[in-house]
Design an enzyme around this catalytic site. Structure first.
Site, PDB file in Angstrom:
ATOM      1  N   LYS A  48      18.226  13.459  14.178  1.00  0.00           N
ATOM      2  CA  LYS A  48      16.885  12.920  13.882  1.00  0.00           C
ATOM      3  C   LYS A  48      15.919  13.277  15.005  1.00  0.00           C
ATOM      4  CE  LYS A  48      18.397   8.641  16.004  1.00  0.00           C
ATOM      5  NZ  LYS A  48      19.094   7.389  15.772  1.00  0.00           N
ATOM      6  N   ARG A  92      17.447  -5.226  12.065  1.00  0.00           N
ATOM      7  CA  ARG A  92      16.419  -4.212  11.852  1.00  0.00           C
ATOM      8  C   ARG A  92      16.448  -3.904  10.364  1.00  0.00           C
ATOM      9  NH1 ARG A  92      16.866   1.235  15.456  1.00  0.00           N
ATOM     10  NH2 ARG A  92      18.605   1.650  14.050  1.00  0.00           N
ATOM     11  N   TYR A  98      -8.608  13.741  38.302  1.00  0.00           N
ATOM     12  CA  TYR A  98      -9.506  12.733  37.718  1.00  0.00           C
ATOM     13  C   TYR A  98      -9.527  11.440  38.527  1.00  0.00           C
ATOM     14  CZ  TYR A  98      -9.843  15.290  33.296  1.00  0.00           C
ATOM     15  OH  TYR A  98     -10.107  16.205  32.326  1.00  0.00           O
ATOM     16  N   MET A 140      -4.125  16.202  30.718  1.00  0.00           N
ATOM     17  CA  MET A 140      -3.593  16.456  29.384  1.00  0.00           C
ATOM     18  C   MET A 140      -2.664  17.674  29.365  1.00  0.00           C
ATOM     19  SD  MET A 140      -5.551  17.174  25.803  1.00  0.00           S
ATOM     20  CE  MET A 140      -6.528  15.693  25.768  1.00  0.00           C
TER      21      MET A 140
HETATM   22  C1  PLP Z   1      20.215   7.150  16.395  1.00  0.00           C
HETATM   23  C2  PLP Z   1      21.339   6.496  15.767  1.00  0.00           C
HETATM   24  C3  PLP Z   1      22.648   6.687  16.238  1.00  0.00           C
HETATM   25  C4  PLP Z   1      22.995   7.470  17.452  1.00  0.00           C
HETATM   26  O1  PLP Z   1      22.923   6.667  18.603  1.00  0.00           O
HETATM   27  P1  PLP Z   1      23.209   7.275  20.029  1.00  0.00           P
HETATM   28  O2  PLP Z   1      23.174   6.120  20.946  1.00  0.00           O
HETATM   29  O3  PLP Z   1      22.128   8.240  20.293  1.00  0.00           O
HETATM   30  O4  PLP Z   1      24.533   7.908  19.949  1.00  0.00           O
HETATM   31  C5  PLP Z   1      23.688   6.146  15.513  1.00  0.00           C
HETATM   32  N1  PLP Z   1      23.441   5.410  14.394  1.00  0.00           N
HETATM   33  C6  PLP Z   1      22.202   5.187  13.941  1.00  0.00           C
HETATM   34  C7  PLP Z   1      22.015   4.369  12.721  1.00  0.00           C
HETATM   35  C8  PLP Z   1      21.093   5.704  14.614  1.00  0.00           C
HETATM   36  O5  PLP Z   1      19.871   5.481  14.155  1.00  0.00           O
END
Ligand code: PLP
Length: 819
Positions: A489, A586, A714, A763
């Site tokens: 992701k 969550r 700045y 920036m």
């Molecule tokens: C991002 C995520 C992981 C991975 O977690 P890490 O600590 O980066 O290994 C596992 N499960 C879910 C549902 C996640 O969103």
């Protein structure tokens, strides 16, 4: 054929092993240890080597790639196929070593062996450059120097060769004897011995003595007494010896080193006379490697003048394949480092695992020093290209052009690099992966310049081998049969997208997971075919999810209802994943939802639950261990209840990265690895065992001298109380370098020195204090790497490595390395 060629019966005889012949008499020219990299299957012998995973497991795959000759240690595999030849032996690795050692002894040529803590590969490659005019050299590909790499290297020797150059590396006591037996060197070179206390050795002396075992039979031993201090004369190997030193009396005694214009000018005492040379690099490692090569040339009988003339022409050795963005939506793999068949095969593997474009093109020069007639060589290459799914070849050079007929794929040929460049406007490149591979003298750097997109000076370098190593690190912790879902992701935690996903697919992870449908679609478009879970499947994207065969995470009843409704009447068993809330609060189902959930799931067979999972909230920290245990039992209870309500089985998973390293009891049927792949694990002390994957680099744009009363940047926030020198570097908050790094909170590395930021972060730029350092415009500046770690940056601005990594903006170009 000029390859070493042995009949399978001959090999069984050499190994004194039992042979089960079930195929035509076979002639073997290639030894294969990876079922994915097969060049010439009919002539290949597959060794079922057992590392962490049992090598027999890959036999099927090797067979499907056309291999019909195997060396195994498990009797059950002797009759699996009715048309294969199988050699049965107790120890497959030692069979590989014995066979290669036999091949070495069959040929009587001088062999140079190199070992030491650092510099082995560079010294090997440089000696190759220095000696290639006078010898037909066979050498280790890349840095093949292990218990497996050495036999594969030495196996290449054939009657055309007049010199071998091989490197040997060991990690523990007792390993060198086997390598010495295989290489049987006549000349030995010890590069150096690091101070670091290496694992696997009880002392410095023990490490040194083990390394020297490589040279026990050599005629000539080349070394520096600085690295053999503590040993008696009679403990040194070699019938004759040649020493070099920068500090003490030696056969080549360096008197004086002066850096001039990025080069090192050296003067030394040799046979009572002062001699000199110029090494075209300025860094200390190159200086030492250069002196070692100098000593070797002299020890081999070259005159001081010849040595000097040759050394001056040394060129940079880079072992890394670089994947870059090219013109017209192309990806370019840049590899002009060595043009021989084995390195070509490695580069083609890399080309082959990048599926993001429909087409694959190879730009290849003539190959030299292969010891084969052109017709044989290019026929072999043509077969290799076919097997590696290359669609087009652009051949450059008179030899490859003369063999144009050998290639059945789309092809075009040019006499030389200039004629390709002259015709470049008429050569079409679009949406393809291009591998650029040429012998040094063809100067293919000029071609890369035309087809690689100019890289803005800030780049994130991703080491794909390190990433694969980290994957293996976690795999080694899993019980047999536990599957792996890799989390890609957020552009693979900022590290890229399809490049990483393609690598993970190649390394056979079972699942990928992304946050949004878009990410999944772009992976599918880049040739990813393994299952992909989408964690936030927005209803507006259901259509796309189904069309691209993505698997939604279902975290409440509403989404399950709407997804089921959306599925066509004829849809059956669409794979979905149920998220359980065991404490994160969550997303996810909780106990009270289960009754309705099961009712809905059993209402139709439109969807099928392929997995049930939850997420740990504090797997990295001991403080939360009790809560983790609580989450695990809650998960088990809920998954059990779902299992009772369904008439099929599903995969259970809950562990993230730190869950794998800290909670072996939490593996269930699958684990989800995220940040660990990218080199971080809050559950490991100092990320021990993980390799650095990402290096962020930028460059100095301008240098300025400021007086004590002047301000920088700045709001006039920056000031050097004593005055000094400021370097402006090309990275700012829009690149992901947080404003909190300003005013000295952040540090960068330049020439190995840590320097603070000055003033606020702008920036697109920021300023660092380089007072007193010998730097110039264009010099490289490290924002983070293995030394100045992301974990350290996270501490500087009180955040976590995840945020540092994922914040690096998409305008920062990613460059991928593969070795
Ligand atoms: C991002 C995520 C992981 C991975 O977690 P890490 O600590 O980066 O290994 C596992 N499960 C879910 C549902 C996640 O969103």
């Amino acid at each position: 054929m000029t390859d070493s060629n042995y009949s399978i019966e001959n090999i069984a005889g050499i190994l004194q092993a039992k042979l089960f012949v079930q195929n035509q008499p076979a002639l073997i020219s290639k030894l294969v240890i990876d079922s994915r990299s097969v060049i010439d299957p009919e002539e290949s012998l597959f060794f079922a080597l057992s590392g962490k995973r049992d090598g027999h497991y890959y036999i099927d795959h090797a067979y499907s790639n056309g291999i019909r000759n195997f060396v195994v240690s498990d009797e059950n595999y002797t009759r699996t196929y009715s048309d294969a030849n199988v050699i049965l032996i107790d120890d497959v690795l030692s069979a590989l070593q014995i066979l290669s050692g036999y091949n070495r002894k069959y040929y009587h040529l001088p062999v140079l062996a190199i070992t030491g803590s650092n510099g082995k590969t560079i010294v090997k490659e440089w000696l190759y450059q220095l000696l290639a005019a006078d010898y037909n050299i066979v050498r280790s590909p890349k840095s093949f120097n292990s218990q497996i790499g050495v036999p594969l290297s030495v196996w290449q020797i054939n009657e055309m060769h007049t010199l071998g150059i091989f490197e040997a590396g060991i990690s523990r006591e007792g390993e060198m004897d086997a390598l010495a037996e295989i290489i049987a060197p006549t000349i030995g070179i010890l590069t150096n011995i690091g101070e670091a206390h290496a694992e696997g050795f009880s002392s410095h002396t023990e490490k040194l003595l083990e390394k020297l075992k490589l040279f026990k039979e050599t005629e000539l031993f080349i070394y520096s007494p600085e690295y053999t201090a503590g040993l008696d004369e009679n403990e040194l190997p070699g019938k004759t010896r040649f020493s070099w030193s920068t500090k003490q009396k030696a056969d080549l005694q360096v008197l004086f080193v002066e850096p001039i214009d990025g080069r090192n000018y050296i003067r030394a005492l040799y046979k009572g006379e002062e001699i000199e040379c110029l090494i075209p690099f300025s860094d200390n490692a190159s200086l030492e490697n250069g002196i070692i090569c100098w000593a070797t040339l002299l020890a081999m009988g070259y005159t001081a003048a010849q040595a000097d003339a040759n050394l001056e022409k040394l060129t940079l050795v880079s072992m890394r394949l670089e994947l870059k963005n090219g013109i017209n939506q192309c990806s370019v793999i840049d590899d002009s480092y060595s043009a021989d068949i084995s390195s070509l095969a490695i580069a083609l593997d890399f080309l082959n695992l990048q599926n993001q474009h429909p087409k694959r093109t190879l730009i290849l020069s003539d190959l030299y020093e292969t010891g084969k007639p052109d017709e044989v060589l290019y026929a072999e290459i043509a077969a290799l290209l076919k097997q590696k799914n290359v669609n087009r070849i652009i051949g450059i050079g008179t030899h490859i052009s003369a063999c144009s007929e050998a290639f059945e794929i789309e092809s075009v040929f040019y006499e030389n690099t200039q004629s390709f460049i002259d015709n470049f406007p008429s050569v079409h490149f679009s949406n393809e992966t291009i591998l650029v591979k040429g012998a040094r003298r063809f100067e293919f750097g000029r071609i890369s310049k035309l087809i690689v997109q100019k890289i803005h000076d800030t780049v994130l370098e991703i080491d794909l081998n390190a990433l694969a190593g980290n994957l293996q690190f976690y795999r080694n912790k899993l019980r047999p049969g536990v599957k792996v879902m890799a989390m890609v992701k957020a552009f693979s935690y900022g590290s890229g997208s399809f490049e990483i996903a393609n690598l993970l697919q190649y390394h056979k992870v079972d699942y990928l997971a992304v946050a949004y449908t878009d990410e999944g679609i772009s992976l599918r478009k880049s040739g990813i075919s393994i299952p992909i879970m989408v964690m936030s499947p927005e209803p507006s994207a259901f259509d796309a999810i189904i069309k691209h065969n993505l698997e939604p995470e279902i975290y409440n009843l509403d989404i399950l209802r709407s997804f089921t409704t959306f599925l066509g009447e004829n849809e059956r068993n669409y794979p979905v994943h149920l998220k359980i809330d065991t404490g994160m609060h969550r997303l996810g189902f909780e106990e009270p939802d289960l009754k309705d959930l099961l009712l809905l799931l059993n209402e139709s067979d439109k969807v099928k639950v392929v997995s049930v999972f939850s997420h740990l909230v504090g797997s990295e920290d001991e403080v939360h261990d009790e809560f983790t245990t609580h989450q695990l039992s809650r998960f088990t209870a809920i998954a059990d209840e779902i299992s009772r309500g369904l008439d099929y089985t599903f995969i259970r998973h809950i562990s993230n990265t730190s869950g794998i390293s800290r909670h072996p009891e939490a593996q269930f049927d699958m684990v989800r690895i995220g940040i660990g792949l990218y080199g971080f694990d809050g559950g490991l002390k100092n990320n021990r065992g993980l390799q650095t994957v990402a290096v962020l680099k930028t460059t100095i744009t301008q240098l300025k001298h400021v007086k004590p009363n002047e301000t920088v940047g700045y709001s006039r926030k920056g000031m050097l109380s004593e005055g000094g020198t400021i370097a402006t570097v090309k990275i700012g908050y829009a690149d992901g370098y947080n404003r909190k790094f300003g005013n000295g909170n952040g540090k960068m590395l330049i020439k190995g020195k840590l320097v603070p930021t000055v003033g606020v972060i702008c920036m697109d730029m920021c300023m660092i204090d380089v007072t007193g350092l010998d730097v110039k415009t264009g010099d490289e500046v490290i924002v983070f790497n293995g030394e100045l770690t992301i974990a350290e940056l996270a501490r500087q601005i009180e955040t976590i490595p995840y945020e540092i990594l994922t914040n690096i903006s998409q305008r920062v170009k990613r460059v991928y390395f593969y070795e």
